[in-house]
Design a protein around this motif. Sequence first.
Motif, mmCIF file in Angstrom:
data_model
loop_
_atom_site.group_PDB
_atom_site.id
_atom_site.type_symbol
_atom_site.label_atom_id
_atom_site.label_comp_id
_atom_site.label_asym_id
_atom_site.label_seq_id
_atom_site.Cartn_x
_atom_site.Cartn_y
_atom_site.Cartn_z
ATOM 1 N N PRO A 262 6.639 8.876 0.049
ATOM 2 C CA PRO A 262 5.217 8.591 0.288
ATOM 3 C C PRO A 262 4.786 9.002 1.688
ATOM 4 C CG PRO A 262 6.312 6.708 -0.710
ATOM 5 C CD PRO A 262 7.394 7.669 -0.339
ATOM 6 N N ASP A 263 3.503 9.333 1.819
ATOM 7 C CA ASP A 263 2.950 9.753 3.100
ATOM 8 C C ASP A 263 2.531 8.513 3.899
ATOM 9 O OD1 ASP A 263 1.877 11.074 5.225
ATOM 10 O OD2 ASP A 263 0.170 11.925 4.140
ATOM 11 N N LEU B 144 0.834 -1.204 0.000
ATOM 12 C CA LEU B 144 0.000 0.000 0.000
ATOM 13 C C LEU B 144 0.870 1.256 0.000
ATOM 14 C CD1 LEU B 144 -2.738 -1.047 2.602
ATOM 15 C CD2 LEU B 144 -2.665 -1.448 0.123
ATOM 16 N N GLY B 145 2.065 1.124 0.498
ATOM 17 C CA GLY B 145 3.033 2.212 0.473
ATOM 18 C C GLY B 145 4.423 1.631 0.555
ATOM 19 N N MET C 164 -2.158 7.351 -0.664
ATOM 20 C CA MET C 164 -1.361 6.403 -1.442
ATOM 21 C C MET C 164 -0.873 6.985 -2.762
ATOM 22 S SD MET C 164 -3.475 2.852 -0.819
ATOM 23 C CE MET C 164 -2.658 2.024 -2.179
ATOM 24 N N ASP C 165 -1.308 8.180 -3.119
ATOM 25 C CA ASP C 165 -0.837 8.815 -4.345
ATOM 26 C C ASP C 165 0.687 8.940 -4.306
ATOM 27 O OD1 ASP C 165 -1.111 10.146 -6.830
ATOM 28 O OD2 ASP C 165 -0.855 12.072 -5.815
ATOM 29 N N ALA D 159 -4.288 3.733 -7.902
ATOM 30 C CA ALA D 159 -3.622 2.621 -8.569
ATOM 31 C C ALA D 159 -2.131 2.763 -8.324
ATOM 32 C CB ALA D 159 -3.923 2.604 -10.063
ATOM 33 N N LEU D 160 -1.465 1.657 -8.051
ATOM 34 C CA LEU D 160 -0.079 1.705 -7.613
ATOM 35 C C LEU D 160 0.643 0.444 -8.066
ATOM 36 C CD1 LEU D 160 1.383 3.843 -5.769
ATOM 37 C CD2 LEU D 160 1.099 2.218 -3.895
ATOM 38 N N MET D 161 1.937 0.578 -8.294
ATOM 39 C CA MET D 161 2.764 -0.589 -8.551
ATOM 40 C C MET D 161 3.067 -1.284 -7.224
ATOM 41 S SD MET D 161 6.495 -0.725 -10.445
ATOM 42 C CE MET D 161 7.448 -0.228 -8.988
#
Length: 296
Positions: free
Chosen positions: A194-195, A14-15, A215-216, A247-249
């Motif tokens: 990332p936050d 998620l991060g 998650m951006d 959406a994230l890798m």
Amino acid sequence: MDRMQLRALAKINLGLDVLRRREDGYHEVRMIMQTVHIFDQLQLEKRREEGIRVRTNLYYLPENENNLVFKAAKLLWEEFGLPGGISIQLKKYIPVAAGMAGGSSDAAAVLFGMNRMYDLGLSMQELMQRGVQIGADVPYCIMRGTALAEGIGEVLSPLPPMPPCTILVAKPGIGVSTRFVFENLKANELEYHPDIDGMLAALKAQNLKELAEHMDQGNVLETVTIPAYPVIQKLKETMLGCGALTALMSGSGPTVFGIFESRQSAKRAYGVLKRGRLAKQIFLTTPYNNRRIKYE
């Protein structure tokens, strides 16, 4: 117990933040890990003949000490001087070389299974301590669920479960070398981080939309992988265009996942990806949040 059936579950990130490169060459990370309901199947069986035998359903996977499953079995075999031999049948469904910890999860399942089969009496913590000798993700794959991973990934803190949602997972027809990604990551020159703290707060509040917002740009490894493999960005844009909250890798890639509030929206996105042939493997899944270890 002479035979055991096991499930090894995949993970997504998620991060994923990289804080620095250590003097020993490892990278210090801060990640939020999440288990999902995509799994490999393993069968462990005791044999009279000595030795470890591994068989897989994929011709290109090694069946010797280059396979993490073999390494996991050997680790316990040598430590406890176990009698006879063991046969391990591995059916792979988790995408390979995809940033989903499939190999690490398989190794975790073998450690768990052999501990039960041979009545070794190891606690979860003791299994995790042995797992890190095989790979940094193995302790988390033993623990499962939602967790904060620090250090090189082996320092784990359980987190509140991910809010209910549908997760669309897409792996394009390429493999990515984790070594390539980390060797080309300029950890000390990253323009953003990332936050992670914002994500932790959103998990505590059980707020899915807030989690997605934080998650951006949530995976710093995208700075290496996306320029090398532009299809990853196309997958992200397609999922977002189909209504994904984010959406994230995952990991070092190339797998991309999108988080959807409704299964119906995720199914529509699944159809778009399938028709567009952007991905070789596509899954609709959900978060795994059960703290009890259910490998069987």
